[in-house]
Write a protein that holds these residues in place. Structure first.
Motif, PDB file in Angstrom:
ATOM      1  N   ARG A  44       0.699  -1.064  -0.083  1.00 49.55           N
ATOM      2  CA  ARG A  44       0.137  -0.335  -0.297  1.00 49.55           C
ATOM      3  C   ARG A  44       0.577   1.115   0.100  1.00 49.55           C
ATOM      4  N   THR A  45       2.282   0.946  -1.019  1.00 50.48           N
ATOM      5  CA  THR A  45       2.914   2.450  -1.210  1.00 50.48           C
ATOM      6  C   THR A  45       2.776   3.061  -2.229  1.00 50.48           C
ATOM      7  N   VAL A  46       3.665   3.965  -2.473  1.00 48.21           N
ATOM      8  CA  VAL A  46       3.809   4.692  -4.200  1.00 48.21           C
ATOM      9  C   VAL A  46       4.488   5.168  -4.195  1.00 48.21           C
ATOM     10  N   ARG A  47       6.054   5.127  -4.849  1.00 48.10           N
ATOM     11  CA  ARG A  47       7.514   5.973  -4.270  1.00 48.10           C
ATOM     12  C   ARG A  47       7.542   6.223  -5.855  1.00 48.10           C
ATOM     13  N   ILE A  48       7.969   7.028  -5.689  1.00 53.77           N
ATOM     14  CA  ILE A  48       8.899   7.814  -6.465  1.00 53.77           C
ATOM     15  C   ILE A  48      10.600   7.714  -6.292  1.00 53.77           C
ATOM     16  N   TRP A  49      10.819   7.212  -7.627  1.00 55.25           N
ATOM     17  CA  TRP A  49      12.377   7.006  -7.665  1.00 55.25           C
ATOM     18  C   TRP A  49      13.697   7.997  -8.606  1.00 55.25           C
TER      19      TRP A  49
END
Length: 506
Positions: A298-303
């Motif tokens: 349940r996470t969104v990650r911007i790399w």
């Protein structure tokens, strides 16, 4: 190189053999002497041209130097700001003179073309949303086309560039389509050992990438010739995305890693770690960064690839229903609107709009695709007489998302069709705790429904194409099953629905 001036003086001198010999030969050499006064026999035409051009350049250079000296004297006491202002004014005057010579009205060109173009260029460099085009399209009654072949199984992914579409399906076939005519141009089978799950195409259509449950990433050219196979992932490859304007590829896998690839060199670049569950979706734009959805973590990650860092956005909040709240169990879909705004889709049917300035969604649409139909007793139990309490209606989760780069159009898919949304931005005044305006301004974002298109089957992938003719195409890969399993079956035909939407007249 011999100088013509000295050659003329030398030729006019007395000839050898005495005065009598010279006079005796004078009638015969009269024409030759005239010719020799023009040029020397040893001097070529090219050398004469070079000599003439050298004299011309010398005169031009002297005039230019005198002009430069006058300019330097005139602007000797000019400040740096005044110099920039003067040069900018000269540039505008030159540009207007060029436009006037072509026969256009300079004022109209400056207003309608130059200013707008500069604004768009600056907005795209900054990665901002600048194309507000949703109101200019007529979404009612679009032209429909259905693409399929006889033995096609459930399509699991779709990608495209210009008017060309590529699809992959559970029968391990990669197909190439003409979106205008609806014909299948080519197909390829046998390069993957298991089901193909995802597909991506570079911005210029030079590379086609597919990923499957066999942990492979296959790279093809537009003719579907296999160029390279990558086997670095340790589990199923679930999502692929190209960086806009480049041949840099990002891949997400069930092994919880993101990998970067350079297709110009057909080589592996690096691996990014951080997710705690399978990466179900990935998206990228022009900057060297990508965004991923971690499904059940349940996470969104911007790399941020260059900075070697990541921004984490946590979901998991309850979504409102008619009388109950459906808790978000996984974030399955993500798509970038611009470099600061993105949207996510969850298994509780919530469509969320996020910005980099906040760790929570700035706007959410709960039950975006509504509730699923209530099951009959025969469908949820094998009992013949005493039926248990029927289960409650569950939300249709969002299976896929698509956006137009830097535009205000978002498309979501589920098993009741696709819906089109518009990103709305408003400038609001900041208000303190006492309700007094502080004078500061901020942008407020929201999602507004534009259109809904019912399609039979499960939408496993969606793509928006622009062809430059004042129309857009919404291409939805629809099948009887979900791409990740067979626990749901719908009465539908496997294939691709192409919805062509025209601009409003006038």
């Amino acid at each position: 190189m011999s100088d013509p001036f000295f050659s003329r003086k030398r030729k006019r001198g007395p000839a050898r053999g005495g005065r009598a010999a010279q006079l005796s030969r004078a009638p015969e050499r009269s024409n030759e002497i005239e010719d020799e006064e023009i040029t020397d026999p040893e001097t070529s035409d090219e050398e004469m041209q070079e000599a003439g051009s050298a004299d011309t350049h010398t005169e031009a250079e002297s005039e230019e130097e005198s002009g430069d000296e006058n300019d330097e004297a005139e602007f000797a006491n000019e400040s740096a700001a005044d110099k920039r202002r003067r040069l900018a004014q000269q540039y505008i005057e030159n540009l207007q003179n060029e436009i006037d010579s072509t026969g256009f009205d300079a004022r109209d060109v400056d207003k309608d073309i130059l200013a707008a173009r500069l604004k768009e260029d600056v907005a795209e460099v900054q990665g901002r949303l600048y194309r507000f085009i949703a109101p200019s399209f007529a979404f009612l009654r679009p032209a429909r086309k259905f693409l399929s072949y006889k033995t096609m199984l459930t399509p699991t992914g779709i990608a495209g560039a210009d008017n060309t579409l590529y699809t992959v399906s559970k029968d391990r076939i990669l197909s190439k389509w003409d979106a205008t005519s609806g014909k299948r141009l080519k197909f390829k089978r046998g390069d993957h050992d298991k089901e193909i799950v995802c597909i991506a195409v570079s911005f210029d259509g030079k590379f086609v990438a597919t990923g499957g449950k066999d942990r492979k990433i296959n790279i093809y050219n537009p003719e579907l010739d296999l160029l390279k196979t990558f086997t670095q992932h340790r589990d199923s490859v679930l999502c692929l995305s190209f960086r806009r304007g480049t041949h840099q590829l990002y891949s997400g896998s069930a092994d919880r890693t993101v990998k970067s690839w350079s297709l110009d060199a057909l080589s592996y670049v690096e691996t990014l770690f951080g997710h705690q569950d399978a990466i179900s979706d990935i998206s990228a734009l022009a900057q060297e960064r990508c965004i991923t959805a971690g499904s059940r973590d349940r996470t969104v990650r911007i790399w941020k690839i260059v900075e070697e860092s990541q921004l984490i956005f946590r979901g998991g909040g309850p979504g409102s229903g008619h009388r109950v709240k459906f808790v978000e169990g996984s974030i399955d879909a993500v798509a970038m609107v611009d470099h600061h705004i993105f949207v996510t889709g969850s298994d509780n049917g919530t469509l969320s709009l996020w910005t980099l300035q906040r760790k929570k969604p700035v706007y959410s649409v709960h039950l975006a695709h509504g509730l699923d139909t209530l099951l009959t007793p025969q469908e949820y139990t094998a009992e013949k007489e005493h039926f248990p309490t029927p289960p409650k209606q569950q939300p249709r989760w969002i299976t896929c998302l698509a956006t137009l780069a830097y535009a205000d159009i978002v498309v979501s898919g589920s098993w009741n069709g696709v819906k089109v949304w518009r990103v709305v931005t408003q400038d609001t005044t900041r208000i303190d705790v006492d309700g007094v305006a502080t004078g500061g301004a901020r942008k407020q974002y929201s999602l507004e429904p534009v259109a809904a298109f019912k399609l039979p089957g499960v939408v496993n992938g969606v793509k928006i194409l622009e062809n430059g003719n004042g129309e857009i195409r919404i291409c939805a890969a629809v099948g009887r099953e979900l791409r990740g399993g067979r626990w749901m079956e719908r009465d539908a035909k496997n294939g691709v629905h192409v919805l062509t939407i025209q601009k409003k007249s006038g």
